[in-house]
Design an enzyme around this catalytic site. Structure first.
Site, PDB file in Angstrom:
ATOM      1  N   GLU A  90       0.829  -1.209   0.000  1.00 34.51           N
ATOM      2  CA  GLU A  90       0.000   0.000   0.000  1.00 34.51           C
ATOM      3  C   GLU A  90       0.862   1.257   0.000  1.00 34.51           C
ATOM      4  O   GLU A  90       0.504   2.268  -0.628  1.00 34.51           O
ATOM      5  CB  GLU A  90      -0.931  -0.007   1.222  1.00 34.51           C
ATOM      6  CG  GLU A  90      -2.035  -1.049   1.158  1.00 34.51           C
ATOM      7  CD  GLU A  90      -2.911  -0.906  -0.078  1.00 34.51           C
ATOM      8  OE1 GLU A  90      -3.209   0.245  -0.466  1.00 34.51           O
ATOM      9  OE2 GLU A  90      -3.278  -1.938  -0.679  1.00 34.51           O
ATOM     10  N   SER A 176      18.963  -8.301  -9.003  1.00 32.27           N
ATOM     11  CA  SER A 176      17.813  -8.434  -9.890  1.00 32.27           C
ATOM     12  C   SER A 176      17.940  -9.500 -10.979  1.00 32.27           C
ATOM     13  O   SER A 176      16.961 -10.167 -11.297  1.00 32.27           O
ATOM     14  CB  SER A 176      17.490  -7.078 -10.540  1.00 32.27           C
ATOM     15  OG  SER A 176      17.041  -6.168  -9.569  1.00 32.27           O
ATOM     16  N   HIS A 305       3.120 -10.337  -9.789  1.00 38.69           N
ATOM     17  CA  HIS A 305       4.563 -10.588  -9.748  1.00 38.69           C
ATOM     18  C   HIS A 305       5.285  -9.489  -8.972  1.00 38.69           C
ATOM     19  O   HIS A 305       6.162  -9.753  -8.161  1.00 38.69           O
ATOM     20  CB  HIS A 305       5.122 -10.666 -11.171  1.00 38.69           C
ATOM     21  CG  HIS A 305       6.605 -10.819 -11.212  1.00 38.69           C
ATOM     22  ND1 HIS A 305       7.236 -12.017 -10.955  1.00 38.69           N
ATOM     23  CD2 HIS A 305       7.601  -9.919 -11.449  1.00 38.69           C
ATOM     24  CE1 HIS A 305       8.545 -11.851 -11.042  1.00 38.69           C
ATOM     25  NE2 HIS A 305       8.796 -10.600 -11.337  1.00 38.69           N
ATOM     26  N   SER A 306       4.896  -8.259  -9.215  1.00 36.31           N
ATOM     27  CA  SER A 306       5.440  -7.101  -8.503  1.00 36.31           C
ATOM     28  C   SER A 306       4.434  -5.973  -8.650  1.00 36.31           C
ATOM     29  O   SER A 306       3.368  -6.144  -9.251  1.00 36.31           O
ATOM     30  CB  SER A 306       6.797  -6.682  -9.076  1.00 36.31           C
ATOM     31  OG  SER A 306       6.630  -6.080 -10.358  1.00 36.31           O
TER      32      SER A 306
END
Length: 413
Positions: A90, A176, A305-306
């Site tokens: 959030e 990453s 996923h993100s």
């Protein structure tokens, strides 16, 4: 010798030569049948579980019982991880942090696998394993500091949110690129073996990562070097929006271990007890028998996923809701803990209230904290800053002076 005796010995010799021979690659048996090994078996690799989907213990379950203390800690950490994901997600949607990745639906793999390890075991994560770090003692404040990139962030604000790391807790910093941690994990495991450490390496990867060359090279490397490394694949069926049917034709991931001579197992990743027992046993085998282990944990990624992804574009909403509500690993484990008399509604309310209060406080602290100074952008690579970087730093400072409105005012220059 009679001619018939010679023929007999020729036949015997031919028989034994047909049975097996020592090739440089090993002794193999022969066959006169022209027959190909099938690509897949009609019988799929079974999935080990201890609890049914309602959190009830299976009658014939083969598992090691956990204590009340460990069970409650596992559950409490699963709840904390779930709540941290919800609140930081959030925060990203409010524009307070730039990016976030949740572990919703995969809390059991995170926490239960961590609980089965020793603090001396080294972890090389992918990016959906913050629960492992949480279990090891990484505080909610430390998580918030990294996501907000303030001066208390161990990465000094130079990485995206969720790229956690801790030398103290034997948790390599997340990077990453997909699957690059796997060959590194084998190297670390081999070093533990050379030093005769009573520890192993555990590394995580998603099903999408198994499509990378690094995955296959790492399994082969680990097998040949007899490295004590446990590979844990979170198979949630999707590599972002690419379904597993578009990634491979094999029976999932566990079967791939056999090709490299690695003991493998498939486990219900939504069953915390099954994950705990599997990883605990895998750790023992890896250390005592000097062998890698491959674990495929079947699960479901409830979140996108993100924050850069919208999974409702490629998955039905009712399917997501089913896994979120009816097959939730946190709820399943709570039912089992409650059935043992170790948890109550009152304890649940108290835990969630305390975690929420703490999360809101640490986020406020992290947001107010000063950002790392500009000079940190150029530090920690060279012992003595080379000329080209000194020139870049000077140019950047001059540009900021000319255009201060284009640069964040909360970064000390």
């Amino acid at each position: 010798m009679h001619c018939c005796d010679s023929a007999f010995f020729d036949n015997v010799l031919s028989y034994f030569l047909l049975q097996e021979m020592d090739f440089p690659g090993g002794k193999v048996a022969f066959t006169s049948k022209l027959e190909f090994i099938p690509g897949n078996s009609d019988r799929r690799v079974p999935c080990y579980r201890v609890l049914d989907q309602y959190g009830r213990l299976l009658n014939d379950a083969h598992f090691e019982q956990v204590s009340e203390e460990v069970a409650v800690k596992i559950y409490s950490n699963m709840v904390a991880l779930q709540m941290m994901d919800s609140i930081l997600y959030e925060a990203q949607r409010q524009g307070r942090i730039s990016f976030y990745v949740t572990s919703m639906g995969e809390e059991a793999i995170n926490i239960a696998s961590a609980a089965a390890l020793s603090d001396d075991d080294v972890v090389l994560p992918q990016y959906r394993e913050p629960g492992v770090l949480l279990w090891r003692g990484f505080t909610l404040q430390e998580f918030a500091n990294q996501c907000f990139g303030n001066k208390f962030d161990y990465g000094k604000g130079r990485q995206m949110p969720i790229h956690y790391g801790s030398n103290k807790l034997n948790y390599f910093t997340i990077s990453s690129p997909i699957a690059t941690q796997l060959p590194q994990a084998v190297g670390v495991a081999y070093s533990l073996k050379m030093d005769k450490k009573e520890a192993c390496v555990v590394t995580y990867v998603g099903d999408g990562g198994t499509s990378e060359g690094d995955f296959h090279a790492s399994l082969n490397f680990a097998a040949v070097m007899d490295a004590p490394v446990v590979f844990i694949c979170r198979n949630n069926g999707w590599a972002i929006s690419t379904h597993i049917t578009e990634q491979f034709r094999s029976d999932g991931v566990a079967i791939k271990g056999r090709a490299y001579g690695i003991p493998s197992i498939r486990v219900d990743g939504n069953d915390a007890l099954a994950v705990y027992n599997t990883v605990k046993r895998a750790r023992e085998i890896a250390i005592n028998e000097h062998t890698p282990i491959l674990i495929e944990a079947l699960t479901y990624r409830v979140g996108s996923h993100s924050t850069s992804d919208d999974s409702t574009k490629y998955r039905p909403i009712d399917e997501i809701e089913c896994w979120k509500m009816e097959r939730n690993p946190v709820n399943k484990f709570r039912k089992w803990v409650e059935s043992n008399g170790w948890w109550s509604d009152e304890a649940e309310v108290d835990l969630r209230a305390a975690v929420r209060k703490k999360l809101l406080q640490v986020i406020q602290n992290a947001e107010k904290a000063e950002k790392p100074p500009l000079a940190e952008l150029f530090a920690d690579v060279y012992d003595s800053l080379p000329l080209n970087l000194r020139e870049q730093e000077t140019e950047l400072r001059e540009t900021i002076k000319r255009h201060p409105e284009d640069y964040p005012s909360d970064v000390p220059v």
